[in-house]
Motif scaffolding. Structure first.
Motif, mmCIF file in Angstrom:
data_model
loop_
_atom_site.group_PDB
_atom_site.id
_atom_site.type_symbol
_atom_site.label_atom_id
_atom_site.label_comp_id
_atom_site.label_asym_id
_atom_site.label_seq_id
_atom_site.Cartn_x
_atom_site.Cartn_y
_atom_site.Cartn_z
ATOM 1 N N LYS A 77 3.773 16.830 -3.117
ATOM 2 C CA LYS A 77 3.214 16.953 -4.476
ATOM 3 C C LYS A 77 3.047 18.411 -4.865
ATOM 4 O O LYS A 77 3.081 18.757 -6.022
ATOM 5 C CB LYS A 77 1.855 16.234 -4.544
ATOM 6 C CG LYS A 77 1.958 14.759 -4.801
ATOM 7 C CD LYS A 77 0.569 14.146 -4.936
ATOM 8 C CE LYS A 77 0.634 12.669 -5.279
ATOM 9 N NZ LYS A 77 -0.703 12.063 -5.378
ATOM 10 N N ASN A 131 4.648 5.852 -5.198
ATOM 11 C CA ASN A 131 4.867 5.872 -6.647
ATOM 12 C C ASN A 131 4.073 6.952 -7.363
ATOM 13 O O ASN A 131 4.301 7.206 -8.555
ATOM 14 C CB ASN A 131 4.551 4.497 -7.248
ATOM 15 C CG ASN A 131 5.633 3.474 -6.941
ATOM 16 O OD1 ASN A 131 6.780 3.833 -6.679
ATOM 17 N ND2 ASN A 131 5.276 2.202 -6.967
ATOM 18 N N THR A 132 3.156 7.613 -6.657
ATOM 19 C CA THR A 132 2.443 8.745 -7.254
ATOM 20 C C THR A 132 3.249 10.038 -7.140
ATOM 21 O O THR A 132 2.871 11.060 -7.713
ATOM 22 C CB THR A 132 1.070 8.967 -6.573
ATOM 23 O OG1 THR A 132 1.266 9.375 -5.207
ATOM 24 C CG2 THR A 132 0.228 7.697 -6.614
ATOM 25 N N LEU A 133 4.358 9.984 -6.403
ATOM 26 C CA LEU A 133 5.205 11.161 -6.210
ATOM 27 C C LEU A 133 6.438 11.068 -7.097
ATOM 28 O O LEU A 133 7.186 10.088 -7.017
ATOM 29 C CB LEU A 133 5.636 11.245 -4.738
ATOM 30 C CG LEU A 133 6.471 12.459 -4.328
ATOM 31 C CD1 LEU A 133 5.642 13.739 -4.417
ATOM 32 C CD2 LEU A 133 7.007 12.273 -2.898
ATOM 33 N N VAL A 147 3.593 12.468 1.064
ATOM 34 C CA VAL A 147 3.320 12.510 -0.380
ATOM 35 C C VAL A 147 2.396 13.666 -0.737
ATOM 36 O O VAL A 147 2.638 14.409 -1.704
ATOM 37 C CB VAL A 147 2.740 11.163 -0.852
ATOM 38 C CG1 VAL A 147 2.233 11.263 -2.288
ATOM 39 C CG2 VAL A 147 3.797 10.058 -0.734
ATOM 40 N N ASN A 148 1.337 13.861 0.022
ATOM 41 C CA ASN A 148 0.394 14.942 -0.271
ATOM 42 C C ASN A 148 1.036 16.311 -0.180
ATOM 43 O O ASN A 148 0.758 17.214 -0.969
ATOM 44 C CB ASN A 148 -0.823 14.864 0.656
ATOM 45 C CG ASN A 148 -1.712 13.673 0.359
ATOM 46 O OD1 ASN A 148 -1.743 13.178 -0.778
ATOM 47 N ND2 ASN A 148 -2.452 13.216 1.342
ATOM 48 N N ASN A 181 1.088 9.157 3.658
ATOM 49 C CA ASN A 181 0.064 10.000 3.028
ATOM 50 C C ASN A 181 0.360 11.485 3.246
ATOM 51 O O ASN A 181 0.220 12.300 2.320
ATOM 52 C CB ASN A 181 -1.322 9.663 3.579
ATOM 53 C CG ASN A 181 -1.854 8.345 3.075
ATOM 54 O OD1 ASN A 181 -1.476 7.869 2.002
ATOM 55 N ND2 ASN A 181 -2.741 7.717 3.832
ATOM 56 N N LYS A 184 2.512 1.891 -3.396
ATOM 57 C CA LYS A 184 1.531 2.400 -4.356
ATOM 58 C C LYS A 184 1.350 3.904 -4.178
ATOM 59 O O LYS A 184 1.292 4.657 -5.170
ATOM 60 C CB LYS A 184 0.194 1.675 -4.179
ATOM 61 C CG LYS A 184 -0.860 2.071 -5.199
ATOM 62 C CD LYS A 184 -2.134 1.261 -5.004
ATOM 63 C CE LYS A 184 -3.202 1.672 -6.032
ATOM 64 N NZ LYS A 184 -4.448 0.877 -5.850
ATOM 65 N N THR A 185 1.275 4.359 -2.938
ATOM 66 C CA THR A 185 1.121 5.783 -2.662
ATOM 67 C C THR A 185 2.380 6.560 -3.049
ATOM 68 O O THR A 185 2.301 7.619 -3.691
ATOM 69 C CB THR A 185 0.811 6.019 -1.169
ATOM 70 O OG1 THR A 185 -0.387 5.334 -0.821
ATOM 71 C CG2 THR A 185 0.655 7.496 -0.866
ATOM 72 N N LYS A 224 0.833 -1.212 0.000
ATOM 73 C CA LYS A 224 0.000 0.000 0.000
ATOM 74 C C LYS A 224 0.869 1.264 0.000
ATOM 75 O O LYS A 224 0.590 2.232 -0.728
ATOM 76 C CB LYS A 224 -0.922 -0.015 1.214
ATOM 77 C CG LYS A 224 -1.893 1.159 1.265
ATOM 78 C CD LYS A 224 -2.803 1.085 2.482
ATOM 79 C CE LYS A 224 -3.810 -0.031 2.360
ATOM 80 N NZ LYS A 224 -4.828 0.023 3.455
ATOM 81 N N ARG A 232 11.145 13.505 -3.983
ATOM 82 C CA ARG A 232 11.262 12.645 -2.811
ATOM 83 C C ARG A 232 12.424 13.085 -1.923
ATOM 84 O O ARG A 232 13.435 12.396 -1.764
ATOM 85 C CB ARG A 232 11.404 11.183 -3.235
ATOM 86 C CG ARG A 232 10.181 10.679 -3.997
ATOM 87 C CD ARG A 232 10.330 9.244 -4.435
ATOM 88 N NE ARG A 232 9.270 8.883 -5.378
ATOM 89 C CZ ARG A 232 9.147 7.698 -5.962
ATOM 90 N NH1 ARG A 232 10.024 6.725 -5.682
ATOM 91 N NH2 ARG A 232 8.171 7.470 -6.819
#
Length: 303
Positions: free
Chosen positions: A303, A182-184, A299-300, A296, A179-180, A176, A189
């Motif tokens: 972004k 990899n959106t960044l 990453v949020n 979360n 997956k999160t 999980k 990073r």
């Protein structure tokens, strides 16, 4: 006062002043950090009397034994602690208890020291924040399962089943989180926090991690540290930095002010759980929930 209590505790251990009466004849298990308390709870369940010394928001680097800890530790059958000098103020206590044949178990003992992140600036020469490596936490789960099984052989099958179930949950968590993350985009990073608690996280998930303070919060960040890191943030175009629940906000706020004064806009992206979990009874009050919340939030914000 703390020094006085410390002496009392050691004296109690030396004199073996243990209260032999247990609630329902269950094993008295004491843990230090909230992460270890959560781990042992998942394996031991209702078959042990579990008491954690530290609560939400508590910094283990600076923690000293309280009056209530004296009784808990003196009456413990098993004590699980992190080791690697994370609980710096309690190390001497555990060493003296171990020499008196009280079962004190450092979960870091199960790890191959050659794989740990080293540091010339920390007392143990190793980064103690091992819970941010899921592979290490799986090994810790297996280790605790083994130790509880040895202590209560009649519950070995239950502990083994609980351990296996928890390991499956940790593997699901890893998927999980990936997956999160990899959106960044990879170039975003870069994780800047109050102190170096996230190096294992960075190594596991491909983040460059920079802490304003060192591995231990006992070290204070100076003006030069703030200026050096502010230059790094501007150079790398970092748009968010993070405070930690167990570390005062002022150091990161000073860093933010230094960066903004140079014309670069950087926000505080949120508060991360580093050396302690969230409040008991909340999702963040569990290891899995804490890790998911942290990722979360990171990453949020980035972004």
């Amino acid at each position: 006062m703390h020094k006085y209590l410390h002496i009392i505790l050691i004296s109690l251990v030396f004199l073996s002043c243990k209260n032999e009466k247990k609630d329902n004849d269950k094993l008295n298990v004491v843990t230090t950090t909230t992460m270890i308390t959560d781990l042992v709870k998942n394996i031991g369940g209702d078959h042990i009397n579990l008491q954690g010394l530290m609560g939400s928001g508590v910094d283990p680097h600076l923690y000293k034994a309280s009056e209530g800890d004296v009784t808990k530790l003196a009456n413990a059958d098993i004590i699980f602690y992190n080791g690697l000098h994370l609980e710096g103020k309690l190390v001497e206590v555990f060493e003296k208890m171990h020499s008196q044949k009280t079962k004190t178990i450092a979960i870091s003992d199960t790890l191959d020291k050659n794989t740990l992140i080293g540091s010339e600036y920390f007392a143990s020469n190793f980064d103690p924040h091992i819970w941010f490596n899921i592979d290490y936490w799986i090994q810790a789960t297996q280790f605790v399962t083994q130790k509880l099984s040895e202590a209560i052989p009649a519950q070995k099958a239950t502990f083994k089943a609980n351990g296996a179930s928890y390991i499956m949950a940790l593997e699901t968590l890893r998927i999980k989180l990936l997956k999160t993350i990899n959106t960044l985009p990879e170039e975003k990073r870069i994780l800047v926090t109050a102190h170096d608690a996230f190096n294992y996280f960075g190594a596991s998930f491909g983040f460059e991690v920079v802490g304003l303070q060192g591995l231990s919060t006992a070290t204070e960040a100076g003006v030069q540290d703030v200026q050096k890191l502010s230059a790094f943030i501007i150079e790398k175009h970092v748009n968010a930095i993070f405070v930690e629940s167990s570390v005062p906000r002022r150091t990161i706020e000073a860093l933010q002010a230094a960066v903004n004064s140079k014309g670069h806009d950087v926000t505080i992206g949120g508060s991360l759980y580093s050396d302690a979990l969230g409040d008991a009874g909340t999702l963040e009050g569990t290891y899995i929930g804490m890790f998911e919340y942290n990722v979360n939030t990171i990453v949020n914000a980035l972004k």
